[in-house]
Design an enzyme around this catalytic site. Structure first.
Site, PDB file in Angstrom:
ATOM      1  N   ASP A 145      22.901  58.169  75.020  1.00  0.00           N
ATOM      2  CA  ASP A 145      22.455  56.808  75.298  1.00  0.00           C
ATOM      3  C   ASP A 145      21.295  56.466  74.365  1.00  0.00           C
ATOM      4  O   ASP A 145      20.755  57.342  73.674  1.00  0.00           O
ATOM      5  CB  ASP A 145      22.025  56.710  76.767  1.00  0.00           C
ATOM      6  CG  ASP A 145      21.995  55.291  77.292  1.00  0.00           C
ATOM      7  OD1 ASP A 145      22.360  54.361  76.547  1.00  0.00           O
ATOM      8  OD2 ASP A 145      21.604  55.108  78.465  1.00  0.00           O
ATOM      9  N   GLU A 175      20.911  53.474  69.441  1.00  0.00           N
ATOM     10  CA  GLU A 175      21.110  52.415  68.437  1.00  0.00           C
ATOM     11  C   GLU A 175      20.264  52.627  67.169  1.00  0.00           C
ATOM     12  O   GLU A 175      20.733  52.154  66.119  1.00  0.00           O
ATOM     13  CB  GLU A 175      20.799  51.041  69.072  1.00  0.00           C
ATOM     14  CG  GLU A 175      21.764  50.607  70.138  1.00  0.00           C
ATOM     15  CD  GLU A 175      21.609  51.381  71.448  1.00  0.00           C
ATOM     16  OE1 GLU A 175      22.613  51.534  72.160  1.00  0.00           O
ATOM     17  OE2 GLU A 175      20.491  51.854  71.743  1.00  0.00           O
ATOM     18  N   ASP A 195      25.041  47.814  79.081  1.00  0.00           N
ATOM     19  CA  ASP A 195      24.364  47.331  80.293  1.00  0.00           C
ATOM     20  C   ASP A 195      24.873  45.958  80.708  1.00  0.00           C
ATOM     21  O   ASP A 195      24.223  44.929  80.485  1.00  0.00           O
ATOM     22  CB  ASP A 195      22.851  47.289  80.063  1.00  0.00           C
ATOM     23  CG  ASP A 195      22.281  48.672  79.795  1.00  0.00           C
ATOM     24  OD1 ASP A 195      22.972  49.659  80.098  1.00  0.00           O
ATOM     25  OD2 ASP A 195      21.150  48.763  79.294  1.00  0.00           O
TER      26      ASP A 195
END
EC number: 3.2.1.20
Length: 769
Positions: A366, A369, A442
């Site tokens: 997670d 990015e 999300d």
């Protein structure tokens, strides 16, 4: 037939800026030529080309402006798809001023829908489709990229007014696609098709195919930020058994660690992780834990110390370790673009190193990015420095790709190369399919996010990433009960199937919404498990033949214009059409059943319709509109266990849906579900089922494979059999014939064969007379 399908630079937008050296770093020279260059660069600085401000942050471009661009004109094409990830419609839209599709991986909590902003992942790959032709453009660039699209529709104009009939000519439509990247080189691949399947294969030759997932990962996953402790895990696990709901994997978010230090366990909450995993192992279930790329700056944290000592972190412009804030507080970020960093990171998953881990523990990447709190757009500054002295701007979109690569390789290495990994990643790039699964990030507990999940997943699927899904119920907020039920029903027919919720949301285990809603959720999950043989076979085809698991209708019906912009229904493989209910209080849904020569069967009622029409289907809260295509054979499991591990030896059923010509064909792929033996030792079964002239034949689809299986086909359902048979027999490879008891229903034209015992691994026939 010669046909121009694509023109390059027809609008003259080819642009390439070479890397430069900052004028202040050049040796001072007195001649006027050098002075004029300096003045030019100073003027560029004034324009923000060498130095750009973003709020309080200053982006100093070490190599000056370095953008590239190129346009493509697609002749006769009006339907474009791809370039994920955006919370947008499946068919790409024309863009206006400041409305380009942006490819820039960002941590966007509760992202806006129907927006072209960049979110978690980027695949710079676009497909165009028209009657008779599919093509693709793969723009291999990992820097921030914008894509502009402008369609010029077909027009008809008069050539001459002379004579009784004016001569007319029709100009084909054209769509112009303009790619612009902040930096890098022009490295572009044109995929000429001509079919959707051809384009998928051509793209996979460049980026790889979907990894063959372990079977457990196709089951249901239960996640939350966060399950509190070992007792909480034990109670939730027991709740699934108590309510007879199958599931395969329990997930732990960041709170399971010691202060968000990855590869550790909170000693108070999870004092004995091995014992917790042994409990799950006894239920034939798995554990998935999170591992993010940021590493807490802590001289007592061994992972940090070892990475710092070896220079494994991304650097700032001064050559020091880049520091940013994320979940643990002040952190440094591993430089996964460095092969040595990836190799070292992979070694952290070895059982002696990752203490408390076992072989049923898998991974979730997670925040990759990468997410950096309190920085521009909540990500790493573009002038951070990576391996090889490359700026972050050059490779931003590929950071998460390398993180998942290193994680997957670590799981493979810990087993000595024997076991398949499972790694879910939030950030991705072209080729991420080789390393695991992706989800849509999300999302929010609203009907609109359930609805948008379908086109988002279809877009991921056609760009190579078949193993994709959206958080069931919405990550943010508290879904109303009807929405939650509908989301489980949709998720059961999407590739990656996980329930997840944020820490501020109410508990959301399937049995917390009343007895009736628990039943509905149970039924949806059990439908998923019953279809696992079909799912697994589809993933095998994605793995070896590049075919998407979840397919937009235009892929299966490329010559049917009405399918080109449809995104509320889709195909699973070539056999099942799914139309999830995505509106509240719905009593009917309009389902388009494509193919003028097709016949479609309701998966539950066996009612049938001819293709090429829209039918209004009544829906109650327990209805999942699913239709089997005539001409297909779908393998299922006849009994559902507590998890996939309980079902390996259970019997199979075959659902044979006859075409208008009275024939059907289907396949089953089978292996051990977890190792690479299917690849290295050819330990697999690939069977073909064909029905023709009232005979169902089970034969080998691939003679290279051998896998011992005692499983039998116990049930066969034949749909579309218009006449009741006189008798039914089975014919085995040893020449023996056996009569079979059967039930025929004239109302539904269905034939049911029960209590069979036909070994799945051997050749046999079922004859209907």
């Amino acid at each position: 037939e010669e046909e121009v399908v694509i023109s390059i630079n027809s609008l003259g937008q080819l642009y390439f800026e070479h890397l430069q050296i900052l004028h202040k770093q050049r040796a001072a020279k007195e001649n006027e030529e050098e002075a004029s260059v300096d003045t030019s660069q100073e003027n560029q600085e004034d324009l923000g080309l060498w130095e750009e401000k973003f709020g309080k942050f200053v982006d100093i471009k070490a190599n000056g402006p370095s953008s590239i661009g190129l346009d493509f004109s697609l002749h006769g094409f009006e339907h474009l798809y791809g370039i994920p990830q955006h919370a947008e419609s499946h068919q790409l839209k024309n863009t206006g001023d400041e409305d380009a599709y942006r490819l820039y991986n960002l941590d966007v909590y509760g992202y806006q829908i129907y927006d072209k902003m960049g979110i978690y992942g980027s695949v710079p790959y676009l497909l165009a489709h028209k009657l008779g032709r599919t093509i693709g453009i793969f723009w291999l660039n990992a820097s921030e990229t914008l894509v502009e699209i402008n369609t010029e529709p077909a027009v008809e104009y008069t050539l001459s007014q002379m004579g009784p009939v004016a001569a007319k000519q029709k100009v084909r439509s054209r769509t112009h696609v303009h790619w612009m990247s902040e930096s890098g080189i022009i490295d572009v691949f044109l995929l000429t098709g001509p079919t959707p399947s051809d384009v998928f294969k051509q793209y996979s030759h460049l980026t790889g195919t979907q990894a063959m997932p372990p079977l457990f990962s196709l089951g249901y996953h239960q996640c939350r930020w966060n399950y509190e402790d070992e007792q909480d895990v034990k109670a939730v696990d027991a709740g699934f058994d108590e309510h007879d709901i199958p599931y395969d994997a329990m997930w732990l978010d960041i709170e399971h660690t010691e202060g968000k230090r990855y590869f550790t366990w909170d000693k108070k909450r999870f004092p004995n992780p091995e014992r917790m995993q042994e409990l799950l192992r006894s239920k034939k279930r798995k554990l998935v834990v999170i591992s993010d790329p940021h590493i807490k700056i802590d001289p007592d944290y061994s992972v940090y110390v070892k990475a710092k000592d070896q220079g494994f972190f991304v650097k700032n412009q001064e050559g020091e370790d880049f520091e940013g804030v994320c979940w643990p507080g002040l952190s440094s970020y591993l430089d996964f673009t460095n092969p040595k960093v990836r190799e070292w990171y992979s070694s952290l998953f070895a059982f002696p190193v990752y203490q408390g881990s076992t072989d049923i523990l898998f991974l979730w990447n997670d925040m990759n990015e990468p997410s950096v709190f309190r920085r521009p757009e909540q990500t790493m500054q573009k002038n951070a420095i990576h391996h090889g002295n490359w700026e972050h701007r050059e490779l931003h979109n590929i950071y998460g790709f390398y993180h998942q690569m290193a994680t997957a390789e670590g799981l493979i290495q810990r087993s000595g190369g024997k076991e398949r990994p499972f790694v879910l990643t939030r950030s991705f790039f072209a080729g991420s399919q080789k390393y695991g699964a992706v989800w849509t990030g999300d999302n929010t507990a609203e009907w609109s996010y359930l609805k948008i999940s379908i086109p988002m997943l279809l877009t991921l699927s056609i760009t190579g990433i078949s193993f994709c899904g959206a958080d069931i119920g919405g990550f943010i907020g508290n879904p109303e009960t009807e929405l939650l039920v509908r989301w489980y029903q949709a998720g059961a027919y999407q590739p990656f199937f996980r329930g997840h919720a944020t820490m501020n949301a109410k508990r959301r285990e399937p049995w917390l919404f009343g007895k009736e809603h628990t039943r509905l959720i149970r039924e949806a999950i059990r439908e998923r498990y019953g279809l696992l043989p079909y799912w697994y076979s589809l993933f095998y085809h994605a793995h070896v033949a590049s075919q998407p698991v979840m397919r937009p209708l235009w892929v299966e019906f490329p010559d049917e214009l009405k399918t080109f912009d449809m995104e509320d229904e889709y195909m699973l493989g070539s056999a099942l059409l799914v139309h999830p209910v995505t509106e509240p209080k719905a009593t009917t849904v309009d389902v388009f059943l494509p193919g003028s020569n097709e016949v479609w069967y309701d998966y539950k009622t066996f009612a049938h319709w001819e293709g090429g029409c829209t039918v209004k289907i009544p829906v109650a809260l327990d209805t999942i509109p699913v239709f089997q295509r005539g001409g297909s054979v779908v393998p299922i499991k006849t009994t559902v266990g507590k998890s996939t591990g309980w079902m390996t030896e259970s019997s199979y059923g075959l659902r044979v849906a006859l075409s208008t010509k009275g024939s059907s064909v289907g396949e089953l792929y089978l292996d051990d579900g977890h190792s690479f033996q299917y690849l290295h030792q050819k330990q697999f079964l690939h069977r073909k089922f064909s029905f023709c002239s009232s005979v169902l034949i089970n034969s080998s689809a691939d003679q290279r494979g051998h896998y011992p299986s005692k499983c039998v086909v116990e049930q066969i359902l034949v749909l579309g059999l218009r006449k009741e048979p006189s008798f039914v027999t089975t014919h085995s490879s040893d020449g023996k014939d056996q009569p079979v008891a059967f039930t025929y229903c004239a109302k539904t034209s269905s034939l049911s064969l029960e209590k069979l015992s036909l070994n799945i691994a051997t050749d046999w026939e079922v004859r209907i007379i």
